[in-house]
Design a protein around this motif. Sequence first.
Motif, PDB file in Angstrom:
ATOM      1  N   ARG A  65       0.975  -0.864   0.319  1.00  0.00           N
ATOM      2  CA  ARG A  65       0.015  -0.270   0.141  1.00  0.00           C
ATOM      3  C   ARG A  65       0.732   1.366  -0.138  1.00  0.00           C
ATOM      4  O   ARG A  65       0.630   2.423  -0.197  1.00  0.00           O
ATOM      5  CB  ARG A  65      -1.004  -0.055   1.328  1.00  0.00           C
TER       6      ARG A  65
ATOM      7  N   ASN B 192       7.808   1.480   7.134  1.00  0.00           N
ATOM      8  CA  ASN B 192       7.965   3.071   5.997  1.00  0.00           C
ATOM      9  C   ASN B 192       6.494   3.329   6.120  1.00  0.00           C
ATOM     10  O   ASN B 192       5.364   3.864   6.404  1.00  0.00           O
ATOM     11  CB  ASN B 192       8.023   2.953   4.601  1.00  0.00           C
TER      12      ASN B 192
ATOM     13  N   SER C 293       4.915  10.798   2.899  1.00  0.00           N
ATOM     14  CA  SER C 293       5.098  12.071   2.940  1.00  0.00           C
ATOM     15  C   SER C 293       4.986  11.896   0.661  1.00  0.00           C
ATOM     16  O   SER C 293       5.183  12.965   0.715  1.00  0.00           O
ATOM     17  CB  SER C 293       6.670  11.776   2.696  1.00  0.00           C
TER      18      SER C 293
ATOM     19  N   ILE D  10      12.520  11.929  -0.325  1.00  0.00           N
ATOM     20  CA  ILE D  10      12.990  11.081  -0.652  1.00  0.00           C
ATOM     21  C   ILE D  10      13.327   9.720  -0.056  1.00  0.00           C
ATOM     22  O   ILE D  10      13.593   9.079  -0.245  1.00  0.00           O
ATOM     23  CB  ILE D  10      14.158  11.265  -1.254  1.00  0.00           C
TER      24      ILE D  10
ATOM     25  N   GLU E  70      11.405   6.752   0.094  1.00  0.00           N
ATOM     26  CA  GLU E  70      12.505   6.005  -1.790  1.00  0.00           C
ATOM     27  C   GLU E  70      12.917   4.777  -0.412  1.00  0.00           C
ATOM     28  O   GLU E  70      13.475   5.375   0.210  1.00  0.00           O
ATOM     29  CB  GLU E  70      12.388   6.515  -2.254  1.00  0.00           C
TER      30      GLU E  70
ATOM     31  N   VAL F 227      11.542  -3.896   3.279  1.00  0.00           N
ATOM     32  CA  VAL F 227      10.404  -2.488   3.500  1.00  0.00           C
ATOM     33  C   VAL F 227       8.834  -2.529   2.768  1.00  0.00           C
ATOM     34  O   VAL F 227       8.704  -3.154   2.190  1.00  0.00           O
ATOM     35  CB  VAL F 227      11.081  -1.901   2.564  1.00  0.00           C
TER      36      VAL F 227
ATOM     37  N   ASN G 272       5.310  -0.539   4.028  1.00  0.00           N
ATOM     38  CA  ASN G 272       4.087   0.317   4.498  1.00  0.00           C
ATOM     39  C   ASN G 272       3.798   0.154   5.591  1.00  0.00           C
ATOM     40  O   ASN G 272       3.301  -1.026   5.899  1.00  0.00           O
ATOM     41  CB  ASN G 272       3.382   0.904   3.387  1.00  0.00           C
TER      42      ASN G 272
ATOM     43  N   THR H  24       0.274  -1.463   4.418  1.00  0.00           N
ATOM     44  CA  THR H  24       0.348  -2.569   4.738  1.00  0.00           C
ATOM     45  C   THR H  24       0.364  -3.984   6.319  1.00  0.00           C
ATOM     46  O   THR H  24      -0.008  -5.031   5.096  1.00  0.00           O
ATOM     47  CB  THR H  24       1.347  -3.589   3.336  1.00  0.00           C
TER      48      THR H  24
ATOM     49  N   ALA I 201      12.778   5.574  -9.074  1.00  0.00           N
ATOM     50  CA  ALA I 201      11.649   6.262  -9.727  1.00  0.00           C
ATOM     51  C   ALA I 201      11.343   7.848  -8.939  1.00  0.00           C
ATOM     52  O   ALA I 201       9.740   8.247 -10.099  1.00  0.00           O
ATOM     53  CB  ALA I 201      10.348   5.287  -8.653  1.00  0.00           C
TER      54      ALA I 201
HETATM   55  C1  LIG Z   1      10.278   9.106  -4.374  1.00  0.00           C
HETATM   56  C2  LIG Z   1       9.364   7.682  -3.836  1.00  0.00           C
HETATM   57  C3  LIG Z   1       8.908   8.118  -2.975  1.00  0.00           C
HETATM   58  C4  LIG Z   1       7.812   7.335  -2.183  1.00  0.00           C
HETATM   59  N1  LIG Z   1       7.228   7.612  -0.780  1.00  0.00           N
HETATM   60  C5  LIG Z   1       6.892   6.305   0.102  1.00  0.00           C
HETATM   61  C6  LIG Z   1       7.166   6.955   1.357  1.00  0.00           C
HETATM   62  O1  LIG Z   1       5.797   7.997   1.877  1.00  0.00           O
HETATM   63  N2  LIG Z   1       5.677   6.120   2.161  1.00  0.00           N
HETATM   64  C7  LIG Z   1       5.732   4.857   1.761  1.00  0.00           C
HETATM   65  O2  LIG Z   1       5.003   3.535   2.226  1.00  0.00           O
HETATM   66  N3  LIG Z   1       6.126   4.108   0.537  1.00  0.00           N
HETATM   67  C8  LIG Z   1       6.784   4.836  -0.492  1.00  0.00           C
HETATM   68  N4  LIG Z   1       7.588   4.831  -1.798  1.00  0.00           N
HETATM   69  C9  LIG Z   1       7.403   3.157  -2.256  1.00  0.00           C
HETATM   70  C10 LIG Z   1       8.114   2.828  -1.602  1.00  0.00           C
HETATM   71  O3  LIG Z   1      10.154   2.808  -2.245  1.00  0.00           O
HETATM   72  C11 LIG Z   1       7.835   0.797  -1.154  1.00  0.00           C
HETATM   73  O4  LIG Z   1       7.623   0.747  -2.830  1.00  0.00           O
HETATM   74  C12 LIG Z   1       6.948   1.054  -0.102  1.00  0.00           C
HETATM   75  O5  LIG Z   1       7.335   1.129   1.408  1.00  0.00           O
HETATM   76  C13 LIG Z   1       7.334  -1.063   0.470  1.00  0.00           C
HETATM   77  O6  LIG Z   1       6.056  -0.970   0.943  1.00  0.00           O
HETATM   78  P1  LIG Z   1       5.007  -1.990   0.306  1.00  0.00           P
HETATM   79  O7  LIG Z   1       5.305  -3.042  -0.700  1.00  0.00           O
HETATM   80  O8  LIG Z   1       4.367  -1.663   1.542  1.00  0.00           O
HETATM   81  O9  LIG Z   1       4.177  -0.725  -0.622  1.00  0.00           O
HETATM   82  C14 LIG Z   1       8.364   5.835  -2.070  1.00  0.00           C
HETATM   83  C15 LIG Z   1       8.612   5.551  -3.768  1.00  0.00           C
HETATM   84  C16 LIG Z   1       9.066   6.326  -4.066  1.00  0.00           C
HETATM   85  C17 LIG Z   1       9.888   6.121  -6.039  1.00  0.00           C
END
Ligand SMILES: Cc1cc2nc3c(=O)[nH]c(=O)nc-3n(C[C@H](O)[C@H](O)[C@H](O)COP(=O)(O)O)c2cc1C
Lengths: 451, 160
Positions: A56, A83, A87, A172, A175, A210, A212, A215, A412
Amino acid sequence: MPEQRRIIFKHIDEPGYTNDIACYLRNGGYEVLKKAVQRKPEELIDEVKKSGLRGRGGAGFPCGVKWGLVDRKSGKPIYLIVNADESEPGTFKDRYIIHQDPHQLIEGIMISCFANNVKQAYIYIRGEFPIGARILEKAIQEARDNNFVGQNILGTGYSCDIFVHRGAGAYICGEETGLIESLEGKRANPRIKPPYFPAVLGLYQCPTIVNNVETLCHVKHIAEVGGEAYSKIGTPGNTGTRIYCVSGHVKRPGYYEFECGKVTMGQLLNEVCGGPRDGRTFKAVIPGGSSAKILKFGERYKGKRKIGADMVDYDWGVEDVPMDFDCLAMIGTMGGSGGVIVMDDSVNMVEALANINAFYSHESCGQCTPCREGSLWMKKITTRMVHGDAREADAALLKGVADQIPGRTICAFGEACSWPTQSFIAKFGDEFKNYHLTKKQEKAPGALELV
Amino acid sequence: MNLKPETFARIDEVITHYPVKRSATLPLLHLIQEDVGFISDEAIEWIAAKLELQPINVYEVVTFYPMFRRKPIGRRHVKVCRTLSCALNGGYKVCDRFKEEFKTELGQVSPDGEVTVEFVECLASCGTGPVVMIDDDLHENVTEQKVTELSAKIRAEAKK
Ligand SMILES: Cc1cc2nc3c(=O)[nH]c(=O)nc-3n(C[C@H](O)[C@H](O)[C@H](O)COP(=O)(O)O)c2cc1C
Ligand code: SF4
Ligand code: FES
């Protein structure tokens, strides 16, 4: 009106529900963890695989697959990082979980740690949530005092601790590899994948997961009902519930939880959120956080999609699109982090993009030239435009800059910062071309005060 | 370094959270900023010595993260969200009103020393925008009327 199905947000805003452990325990808290630690870790991973849960945090990557990639043979410790950076502009779901139901998250974390043999987890929370960080620290201590976290958890011999780590205002850090660098005490410069896939070379060069905040809350629910039962919620390929954070120009902005794909954009915005403000009509919507490509009301999307074994034609307006990962991807945008930003006809698209571009140029980490220079250049153009010096050629210039960023960067963010410009120009190109003609006119009420 | 005894105690505790000391850089910067108000050269060198790093390792972190500041601010820190959802609902006007109330410019200490007003990026409360954070507290659905009330409250609290 479509029915909400609150699983993750079940207790959010419930009168009398508090974030202390006594309240959580009264509501059946930690019962799932107690059962989970009696099972084999591999079984739990299997349940998550069966559930079809997709992350998520933004990318929608299947959680079970991610866990399956973790290097378990290296002999190095495995880390879990939560995570909680939240942001992406337009997204505000994790903050409510952290503030109002922190133990749901902690239970989800502990089940995930047990399943993956993690001995140390970190919650990376954005620096702008000082109160959230304190709430989590208190909740973790309560969980330690009750032996749900720490040494010899529930007498099983399994030990695992959680610490809270605060960021300091840099987008950032969301990420995942930028986050890992930040947690190591450095600038949040994302790492090149490969070789630095967190599952193999993550925190301290050890295998790392990592995930969210939301998730991991779903993981708790999956452990409770089983992967099979969870996979029946939502739609095939888009299982479970989704929290939609709606902001901008609707009568009732807020957070709403539905089975994934069981609500359309039109139902969400018109029935659930009360429609546009009086005397206004919807103009555009960004469906998955500000980096997702914008959709224009009145546009139509046609094609074929798979339902069960059949290929079925679809012909949708914005309002007809089911709000799931796949349907939004089919029409050229994404579900992302669930942040739905709505704009009505008072909004000038040049000004809206100028606002978005200011964000992304501020947040580039600066490692890659196309991203650092491109995001700044796009911001300079749109800022110049709203300051009264727009030119007819600006639309083409913006597109030219944006087109050169994606696919040429370490992370990304390159895509995230170019998609708004690309999609605004593709859908509202005339507004950009004609902005130099209309700029002297009075702004519509509610327009962005950018100058 | 001149820090409160409880800050020293929390610094020693937080270092134990990580297998590698360097990871404690951000937590130490937060603790010192909360205690002293900003990050001085002395603080950078002190943290570097404490974590067995070079001062540049800490300096590059301080300059990367917007929340760390190199000089003192007003007694209260007013952070107005400038990102899209808040802007769509009047965030820029809210910021202007704060500037007027305290006769100040963005990023400056107001002449009465009461506040530093700043624009910040999305505070993850977009559904209740415009939002303003005053020190640690979030204020939602901030109207111009509410700015007047909040400003009066800040001034009243200063007199105490
Ligand atoms: C520029 C950028 C910013 C991101 N910001 C967040 C964020 O604030 N919170 C988050 O959970 N994932 C963010 N992501 C995605 C994370 O890199 C990562 O895919 C995610 O935390 C994985 O968790 P999930 O598999 O549970 O979704 C971001 C990705 C990018 C490319
Ligand atoms: S794409 Fe942008 S944010 Fe990502 S590593 Fe490159 S410069 Fe940094
Ligand atoms: S846009 Fe202001 S809090 Fe998100």
